[in-house]
Design a protein around this motif. Sequence first.
Motif, short mmCIF file in Angstrom:
data_model
loop_
_atom_site.label_atom_id
_atom_site.label_comp_id
_atom_site.label_asym_id
_atom_site.label_seq_id
_atom_site.Cartn_x
_atom_site.Cartn_y
_atom_site.Cartn_z
N ASP A 84 -17.45 -68.81 -48.66
CA ASP A 84 -16.79 -69.06 -49.79
C ASP A 84 -15.71 -70.08 -49.51
N TYR A 85 -15.43 -71.19 -50.33
CA TYR A 85 -14.45 -72.27 -50.00
C TYR A 85 -13.15 -71.60 -50.25
N THR A 86 -12.94 -70.46 -50.93
CA THR A 86 -11.61 -69.99 -50.71
C THR A 86 -11.17 -68.83 -49.92
N GLU A 87 -12.53 -68.57 -48.95
CA GLU A 87 -12.51 -67.52 -47.93
C GLU A 87 -12.78 -67.87 -46.51
N ILE A 88 -13.01 -69.17 -46.28
CA ILE A 88 -13.29 -69.72 -45.14
C ILE A 88 -12.20 -69.63 -44.11
N GLY A 89 -11.07 -69.71 -44.32
CA GLY A 89 -9.88 -69.51 -43.59
C GLY A 89 -10.10 -68.38 -42.71
N ASP A 90 -9.88 -68.68 -41.18
CA ASP A 90 -9.46 -67.74 -40.26
C ASP A 90 -10.91 -67.39 -39.63
N GLN A 91 -12.15 -68.11 -40.19
CA GLN A 91 -13.53 -67.55 -39.84
C GLN A 91 -13.72 -68.37 -38.45
N LEU A 92 -14.73 -67.97 -37.95
CA LEU A 92 -15.35 -68.52 -36.52
C LEU A 92 -16.50 -69.01 -36.43
N VAL A 93 -16.63 -70.26 -36.70
CA VAL A 93 -17.83 -71.08 -36.56
C VAL A 93 -18.20 -71.59 -35.26
N TRP A 94 -19.36 -71.22 -34.89
CA TRP A 94 -20.01 -71.64 -33.58
C TRP A 94 -20.50 -72.82 -33.46
N GLN A 95 -20.07 -74.05 -32.61
CA GLN A 95 -20.49 -75.25 -32.52
C GLN A 95 -21.99 -75.28 -32.47
N GLY A 96 -22.62 -76.20 -33.47
CA GLY A 96 -23.92 -76.33 -33.58
C GLY A 96 -24.66 -75.68 -34.52
N GLN A 97 -23.75 -74.93 -35.28
CA GLN A 97 -24.35 -74.20 -36.47
C GLN A 97 -24.19 -75.02 -37.64
N GLU A 98 -25.14 -75.09 -38.42
CA GLU A 98 -25.19 -75.67 -40.03
C GLU A 98 -24.71 -74.71 -40.64
N ILE A 99 -23.36 -75.19 -41.39
CA ILE A 99 -22.95 -74.11 -42.18
C ILE A 99 -22.82 -74.96 -43.90
N ALA A 100 -22.79 -73.62 -44.90
CA ALA A 100 -22.91 -74.17 -46.06
C ALA A 100 -21.55 -73.58 -46.97
N VAL A 101 -20.75 -74.52 -47.37
CA VAL A 101 -19.35 -74.03 -48.11
C VAL A 101 -19.85 -73.92 -49.85
N TYR A 102 -19.64 -72.83 -50.35
CA TYR A 102 -20.06 -72.92 -51.60
C TYR A 102 -18.69 -72.60 -52.41
N ASN A 103 -19.04 -72.81 -53.80
CA ASN A 103 -17.75 -72.72 -54.87
C ASN A 103 -16.76 -73.85 -54.61
N VAL A 104 -17.43 -75.15 -54.41
CA VAL A 104 -16.58 -76.15 -54.38
C VAL A 104 -17.00 -76.96 -55.75
N THR A 105 -16.32 -78.21 -55.89
CA THR A 105 -16.86 -78.90 -57.10
C THR A 105 -18.05 -79.58 -56.76
N LYS A 106 -18.98 -79.30 -58.03
CA LYS A 106 -20.19 -79.95 -58.23
C LYS A 106 -20.30 -81.40 -58.03
N ASN A 107 -21.23 -81.85 -57.34
CA ASN A 107 -21.52 -83.61 -57.29
C ASN A 107 -20.23 -84.07 -56.90
N THR A 108 -19.52 -83.50 -56.09
CA THR A 108 -17.91 -84.03 -55.31
C THR A 108 -18.21 -84.50 -53.85
N GLN A 109 -17.70 -85.47 -53.50
CA GLN A 109 -17.41 -86.04 -52.14
C GLN A 109 -16.34 -84.87 -51.54
N ILE A 110 -16.90 -84.02 -50.44
CA ILE A 110 -16.14 -83.02 -49.94
C ILE A 110 -16.06 -83.46 -48.36
N GLN A 111 -14.83 -82.95 -47.91
CA GLN A 111 -14.29 -83.36 -46.68
C GLN A 111 -14.22 -82.58 -45.46
N LEU A 112 -14.65 -82.46 -44.54
CA LEU A 112 -14.52 -81.71 -43.04
C LEU A 112 -13.26 -82.39 -42.46
N ARG A 113 -12.30 -81.71 -42.04
CA ARG A 113 -11.10 -82.42 -41.58
C ARG A 113 -10.71 -81.44 -40.30
#
Length: 879
Positions: free
Chosen positions: A192-221
């Motif tokens: 969840d966009y509002t709950e991804i904080g402090d999560q551990l993502v393993w390099q190479g994983q394909e991840i989905a982030v949901y509950n963002v604005t529809k049809n919008t350019q979203i950035q990974l920074r």
Amino acid sequence: MTNDTTTRKKAGSVVFAAIMVISMIAVGFAGAGAAQTQTFTATGSDDIPNNQNNFDQNLTYDVQLASGANDTITLDLSGMPDGVTVNTASAQNTGAGNIAVENDQGYNGTSDEHTFMVNNTDTASSHTEQITITLNVDADGAQAQSVSLTASAADSGSDTQSSFDIYDPDVSGGGATDEAVVAEYGVDAAYDYTEIGDQLVWQGQEIAVYNVTKNTQIQLRERTGDSSYSTRVQRTSDSNGVVVFNTANRAEAVYQVRDPSAASGPSDDFDIVTQDLNAEFGSDTADNEGDGAEVDFDLESNRGTFTVNVTEADGDLSAAELEDIFGNAGTVTTDDDEDRIMIEGVSGGDTYTANFSGIEAAEYNFEYSVVDTSAEDTNSITVEEVSAGETSFAQNTVTEERGDYAEFTVEISGASDTAQVVIGNLDEDGYQYNATVEDGNDDGEVTLRFNTYEAGNYSNGDELLTAVADDDEVTFQDEHDDTEISGLLSAGDYDVYTLAGSNSDNATVIDEADDVMLLTLSERSTDGMTIWTAPKGTAGDYEELEDITTAVEDGDLTENSNIAKEDLVVHQIDATGLAGALGADESGDVTDAFTSALNQDNFDLAIEQQNPRQNRQPITLNLTQSANSGAITVIADSENDSYYLVLNTNSAKWDRANTNNQGISSSSLDMRDGAEFDATFTVNDSALLGLDRDEVPEDEDQEAVTGSFTLNDREGSFDSDPVEVEAASDQQISGTTTVAPGSEITIRASATDDTEPRFVKTETVTVAEDRTWSTTMDFSEQAAEDTFEARISGAVPRVTVDGVVVESVPEDTTEETTEETTEETTEETTEETTEETTEETTEEPEETTTTSDDTPGFGAVVALVALVAAALLATRRRP
């Protein structure tokens, strides 16, 4: 006049014609104004969930019409995507109501259109009002996507677009879950966009982030400083408000996701971490059979739980073989085409067991790759050929009585940890039994007990053969279908065969046995009964055979047929062949089995008085009530074919015929002192008597043994009355009793009358095997003629007698004095006597007298007195 009149007529006609022309022009202008649509704009549309049918979608439009104007509106429904079916369409004014919807044609499936007319009913004013088109659609299963439908106003020629989304409610909005998003998008993880904080993502994983604005350019920074970030990739979210990022090329660092339209701003920081993997076997080699086929296997990783693919690098192992090897590491999915397995639920900190049983001997190289990261590793192991196992018997011959358990041990060596056992050969012995046993504790042997009482009477679920060790197991057992035995197995010899493994048929085990031993069954017998006794209150001490043997060694259980009331009477029944019927495969408490056998009339125990009072019926033990009250305990000594029936006479239930004293304790029943009883144990079991199991034995067929005992009153006494002690230490007080050896008696001596100083002395003693008791007390501070009361209590009823202290008699010291003084007095007396005698003799020779032993008053007695006097004189002269 005519001309003027004509002229006037012509002039009037021209004016009228002019008026008509002007009126027509005016009418034309008026008609042109009534048909004009000034504006037509789409203002809103409902999104369609893709998990529903019969869904009503509303599309809203603002329509501006001049006064009295009308127009035709057409909604083009051909833009609806596959998977969405329009059922109906209708339009209605949802504004003030000045613009009416007329001639609504509904949904035309042929033309994929919805057409209707709008009419401004106010001829004086222009109006702008909301018109709502309601579409009833089926969209269950439709693909999530964005859709745009075109609506047009015919007369004005203007078009407008209604845009909306077909969305999955399980992955969009408040109902979305991580699991649903992962399943829908096929990604490795979802947040969840509002709950991804402090999560551990393993390099190479394909991840989905949901509950963002529809049809919008979203950035990974990526965070580049304490509060600075740099955009590494930008992706467009879909109609569900879900955006997908692939982290394969992302550096190990701290990141955030930024939705520029989100009121909450960027997400909280999370980490992208590189997974490591280290695959290792606990040994470089493994056997392909037996215990050595199992090898520890570690997949060490900095990640908790993950899924890994495993292959053999050279393709030498199939997916099925890989599953056999690694099957216990997690949930295994096989890919036969790729000779690969996928293991789910692997834990990076756990040790698993790889099993190479049945794998061809060779060197194998394994490749491991985590399915959702770049982590991978390899390792290798050499599988070695192992010969088949072998079995043998620890004994050459085992001899037991019919009806008992026959115990023997199968030794298992080599690769196998199982063995097949066949007892008897149907063709030669008329009996055959087969079983498979397993060495569960890996000690190389399985000790077994075979119930010869139940042999031939086997039914599914019975256990004729049992393993002694808890971890060993009899995994299968059965009797040959053609076995026909109506009683016990006959006395005689039976071959017992064993063969390693578990898959051979009985004929193979017999023909190709690794080893053969001889089981000899001899006739059984009922041999005798011995009576023992133990103290009152110790019935609970007897729970296993060791309690019996320890009590005998300690003198608390003694062989004696004189029993004090309330003490225990123990009947030792010696009989072979009873263990199988009682389930006594080992020594211990068999009370329940013994009671059950009594109830089924397999055995009988009768205890009856032999000396009732005149005109009175004998007292008998009520066996059932005594057993129910816990007054009976039976301990088996299976090795020695003895059974100890412990009867607590204090809580036993007794009957006397023709009285109301039914089922009462011995202390309440009027039982005479010295009541004599015979205890008779009888074997009624048909099979144990050598008969068919369903045959009723005659009296002459039965076997019985009898033991006799006498129940006496509990009594105690002193050896003397009154008790006399000296005014000295270690004064003995003793007596006798009827209670069982090992009982405890308390002796108390307390001052009476005017005895001073006053005293109370108490000692507790144990009754000896001969039913005597004794203790010593210190009376050294007392004087002669002091009196006291002596009392015994405890295991016996209280008994009191008088006691008196008498004068202490000195010990005889003659021998001691003689020994101590002879040496000293001899030398001193000789010296002194010589000196004195010489002097006196010289001066007064006339007084010297010679005496003989016969002279009265002299002789030996005079010499002894002189010797003593000289000794005393010498003693006084010592410094």
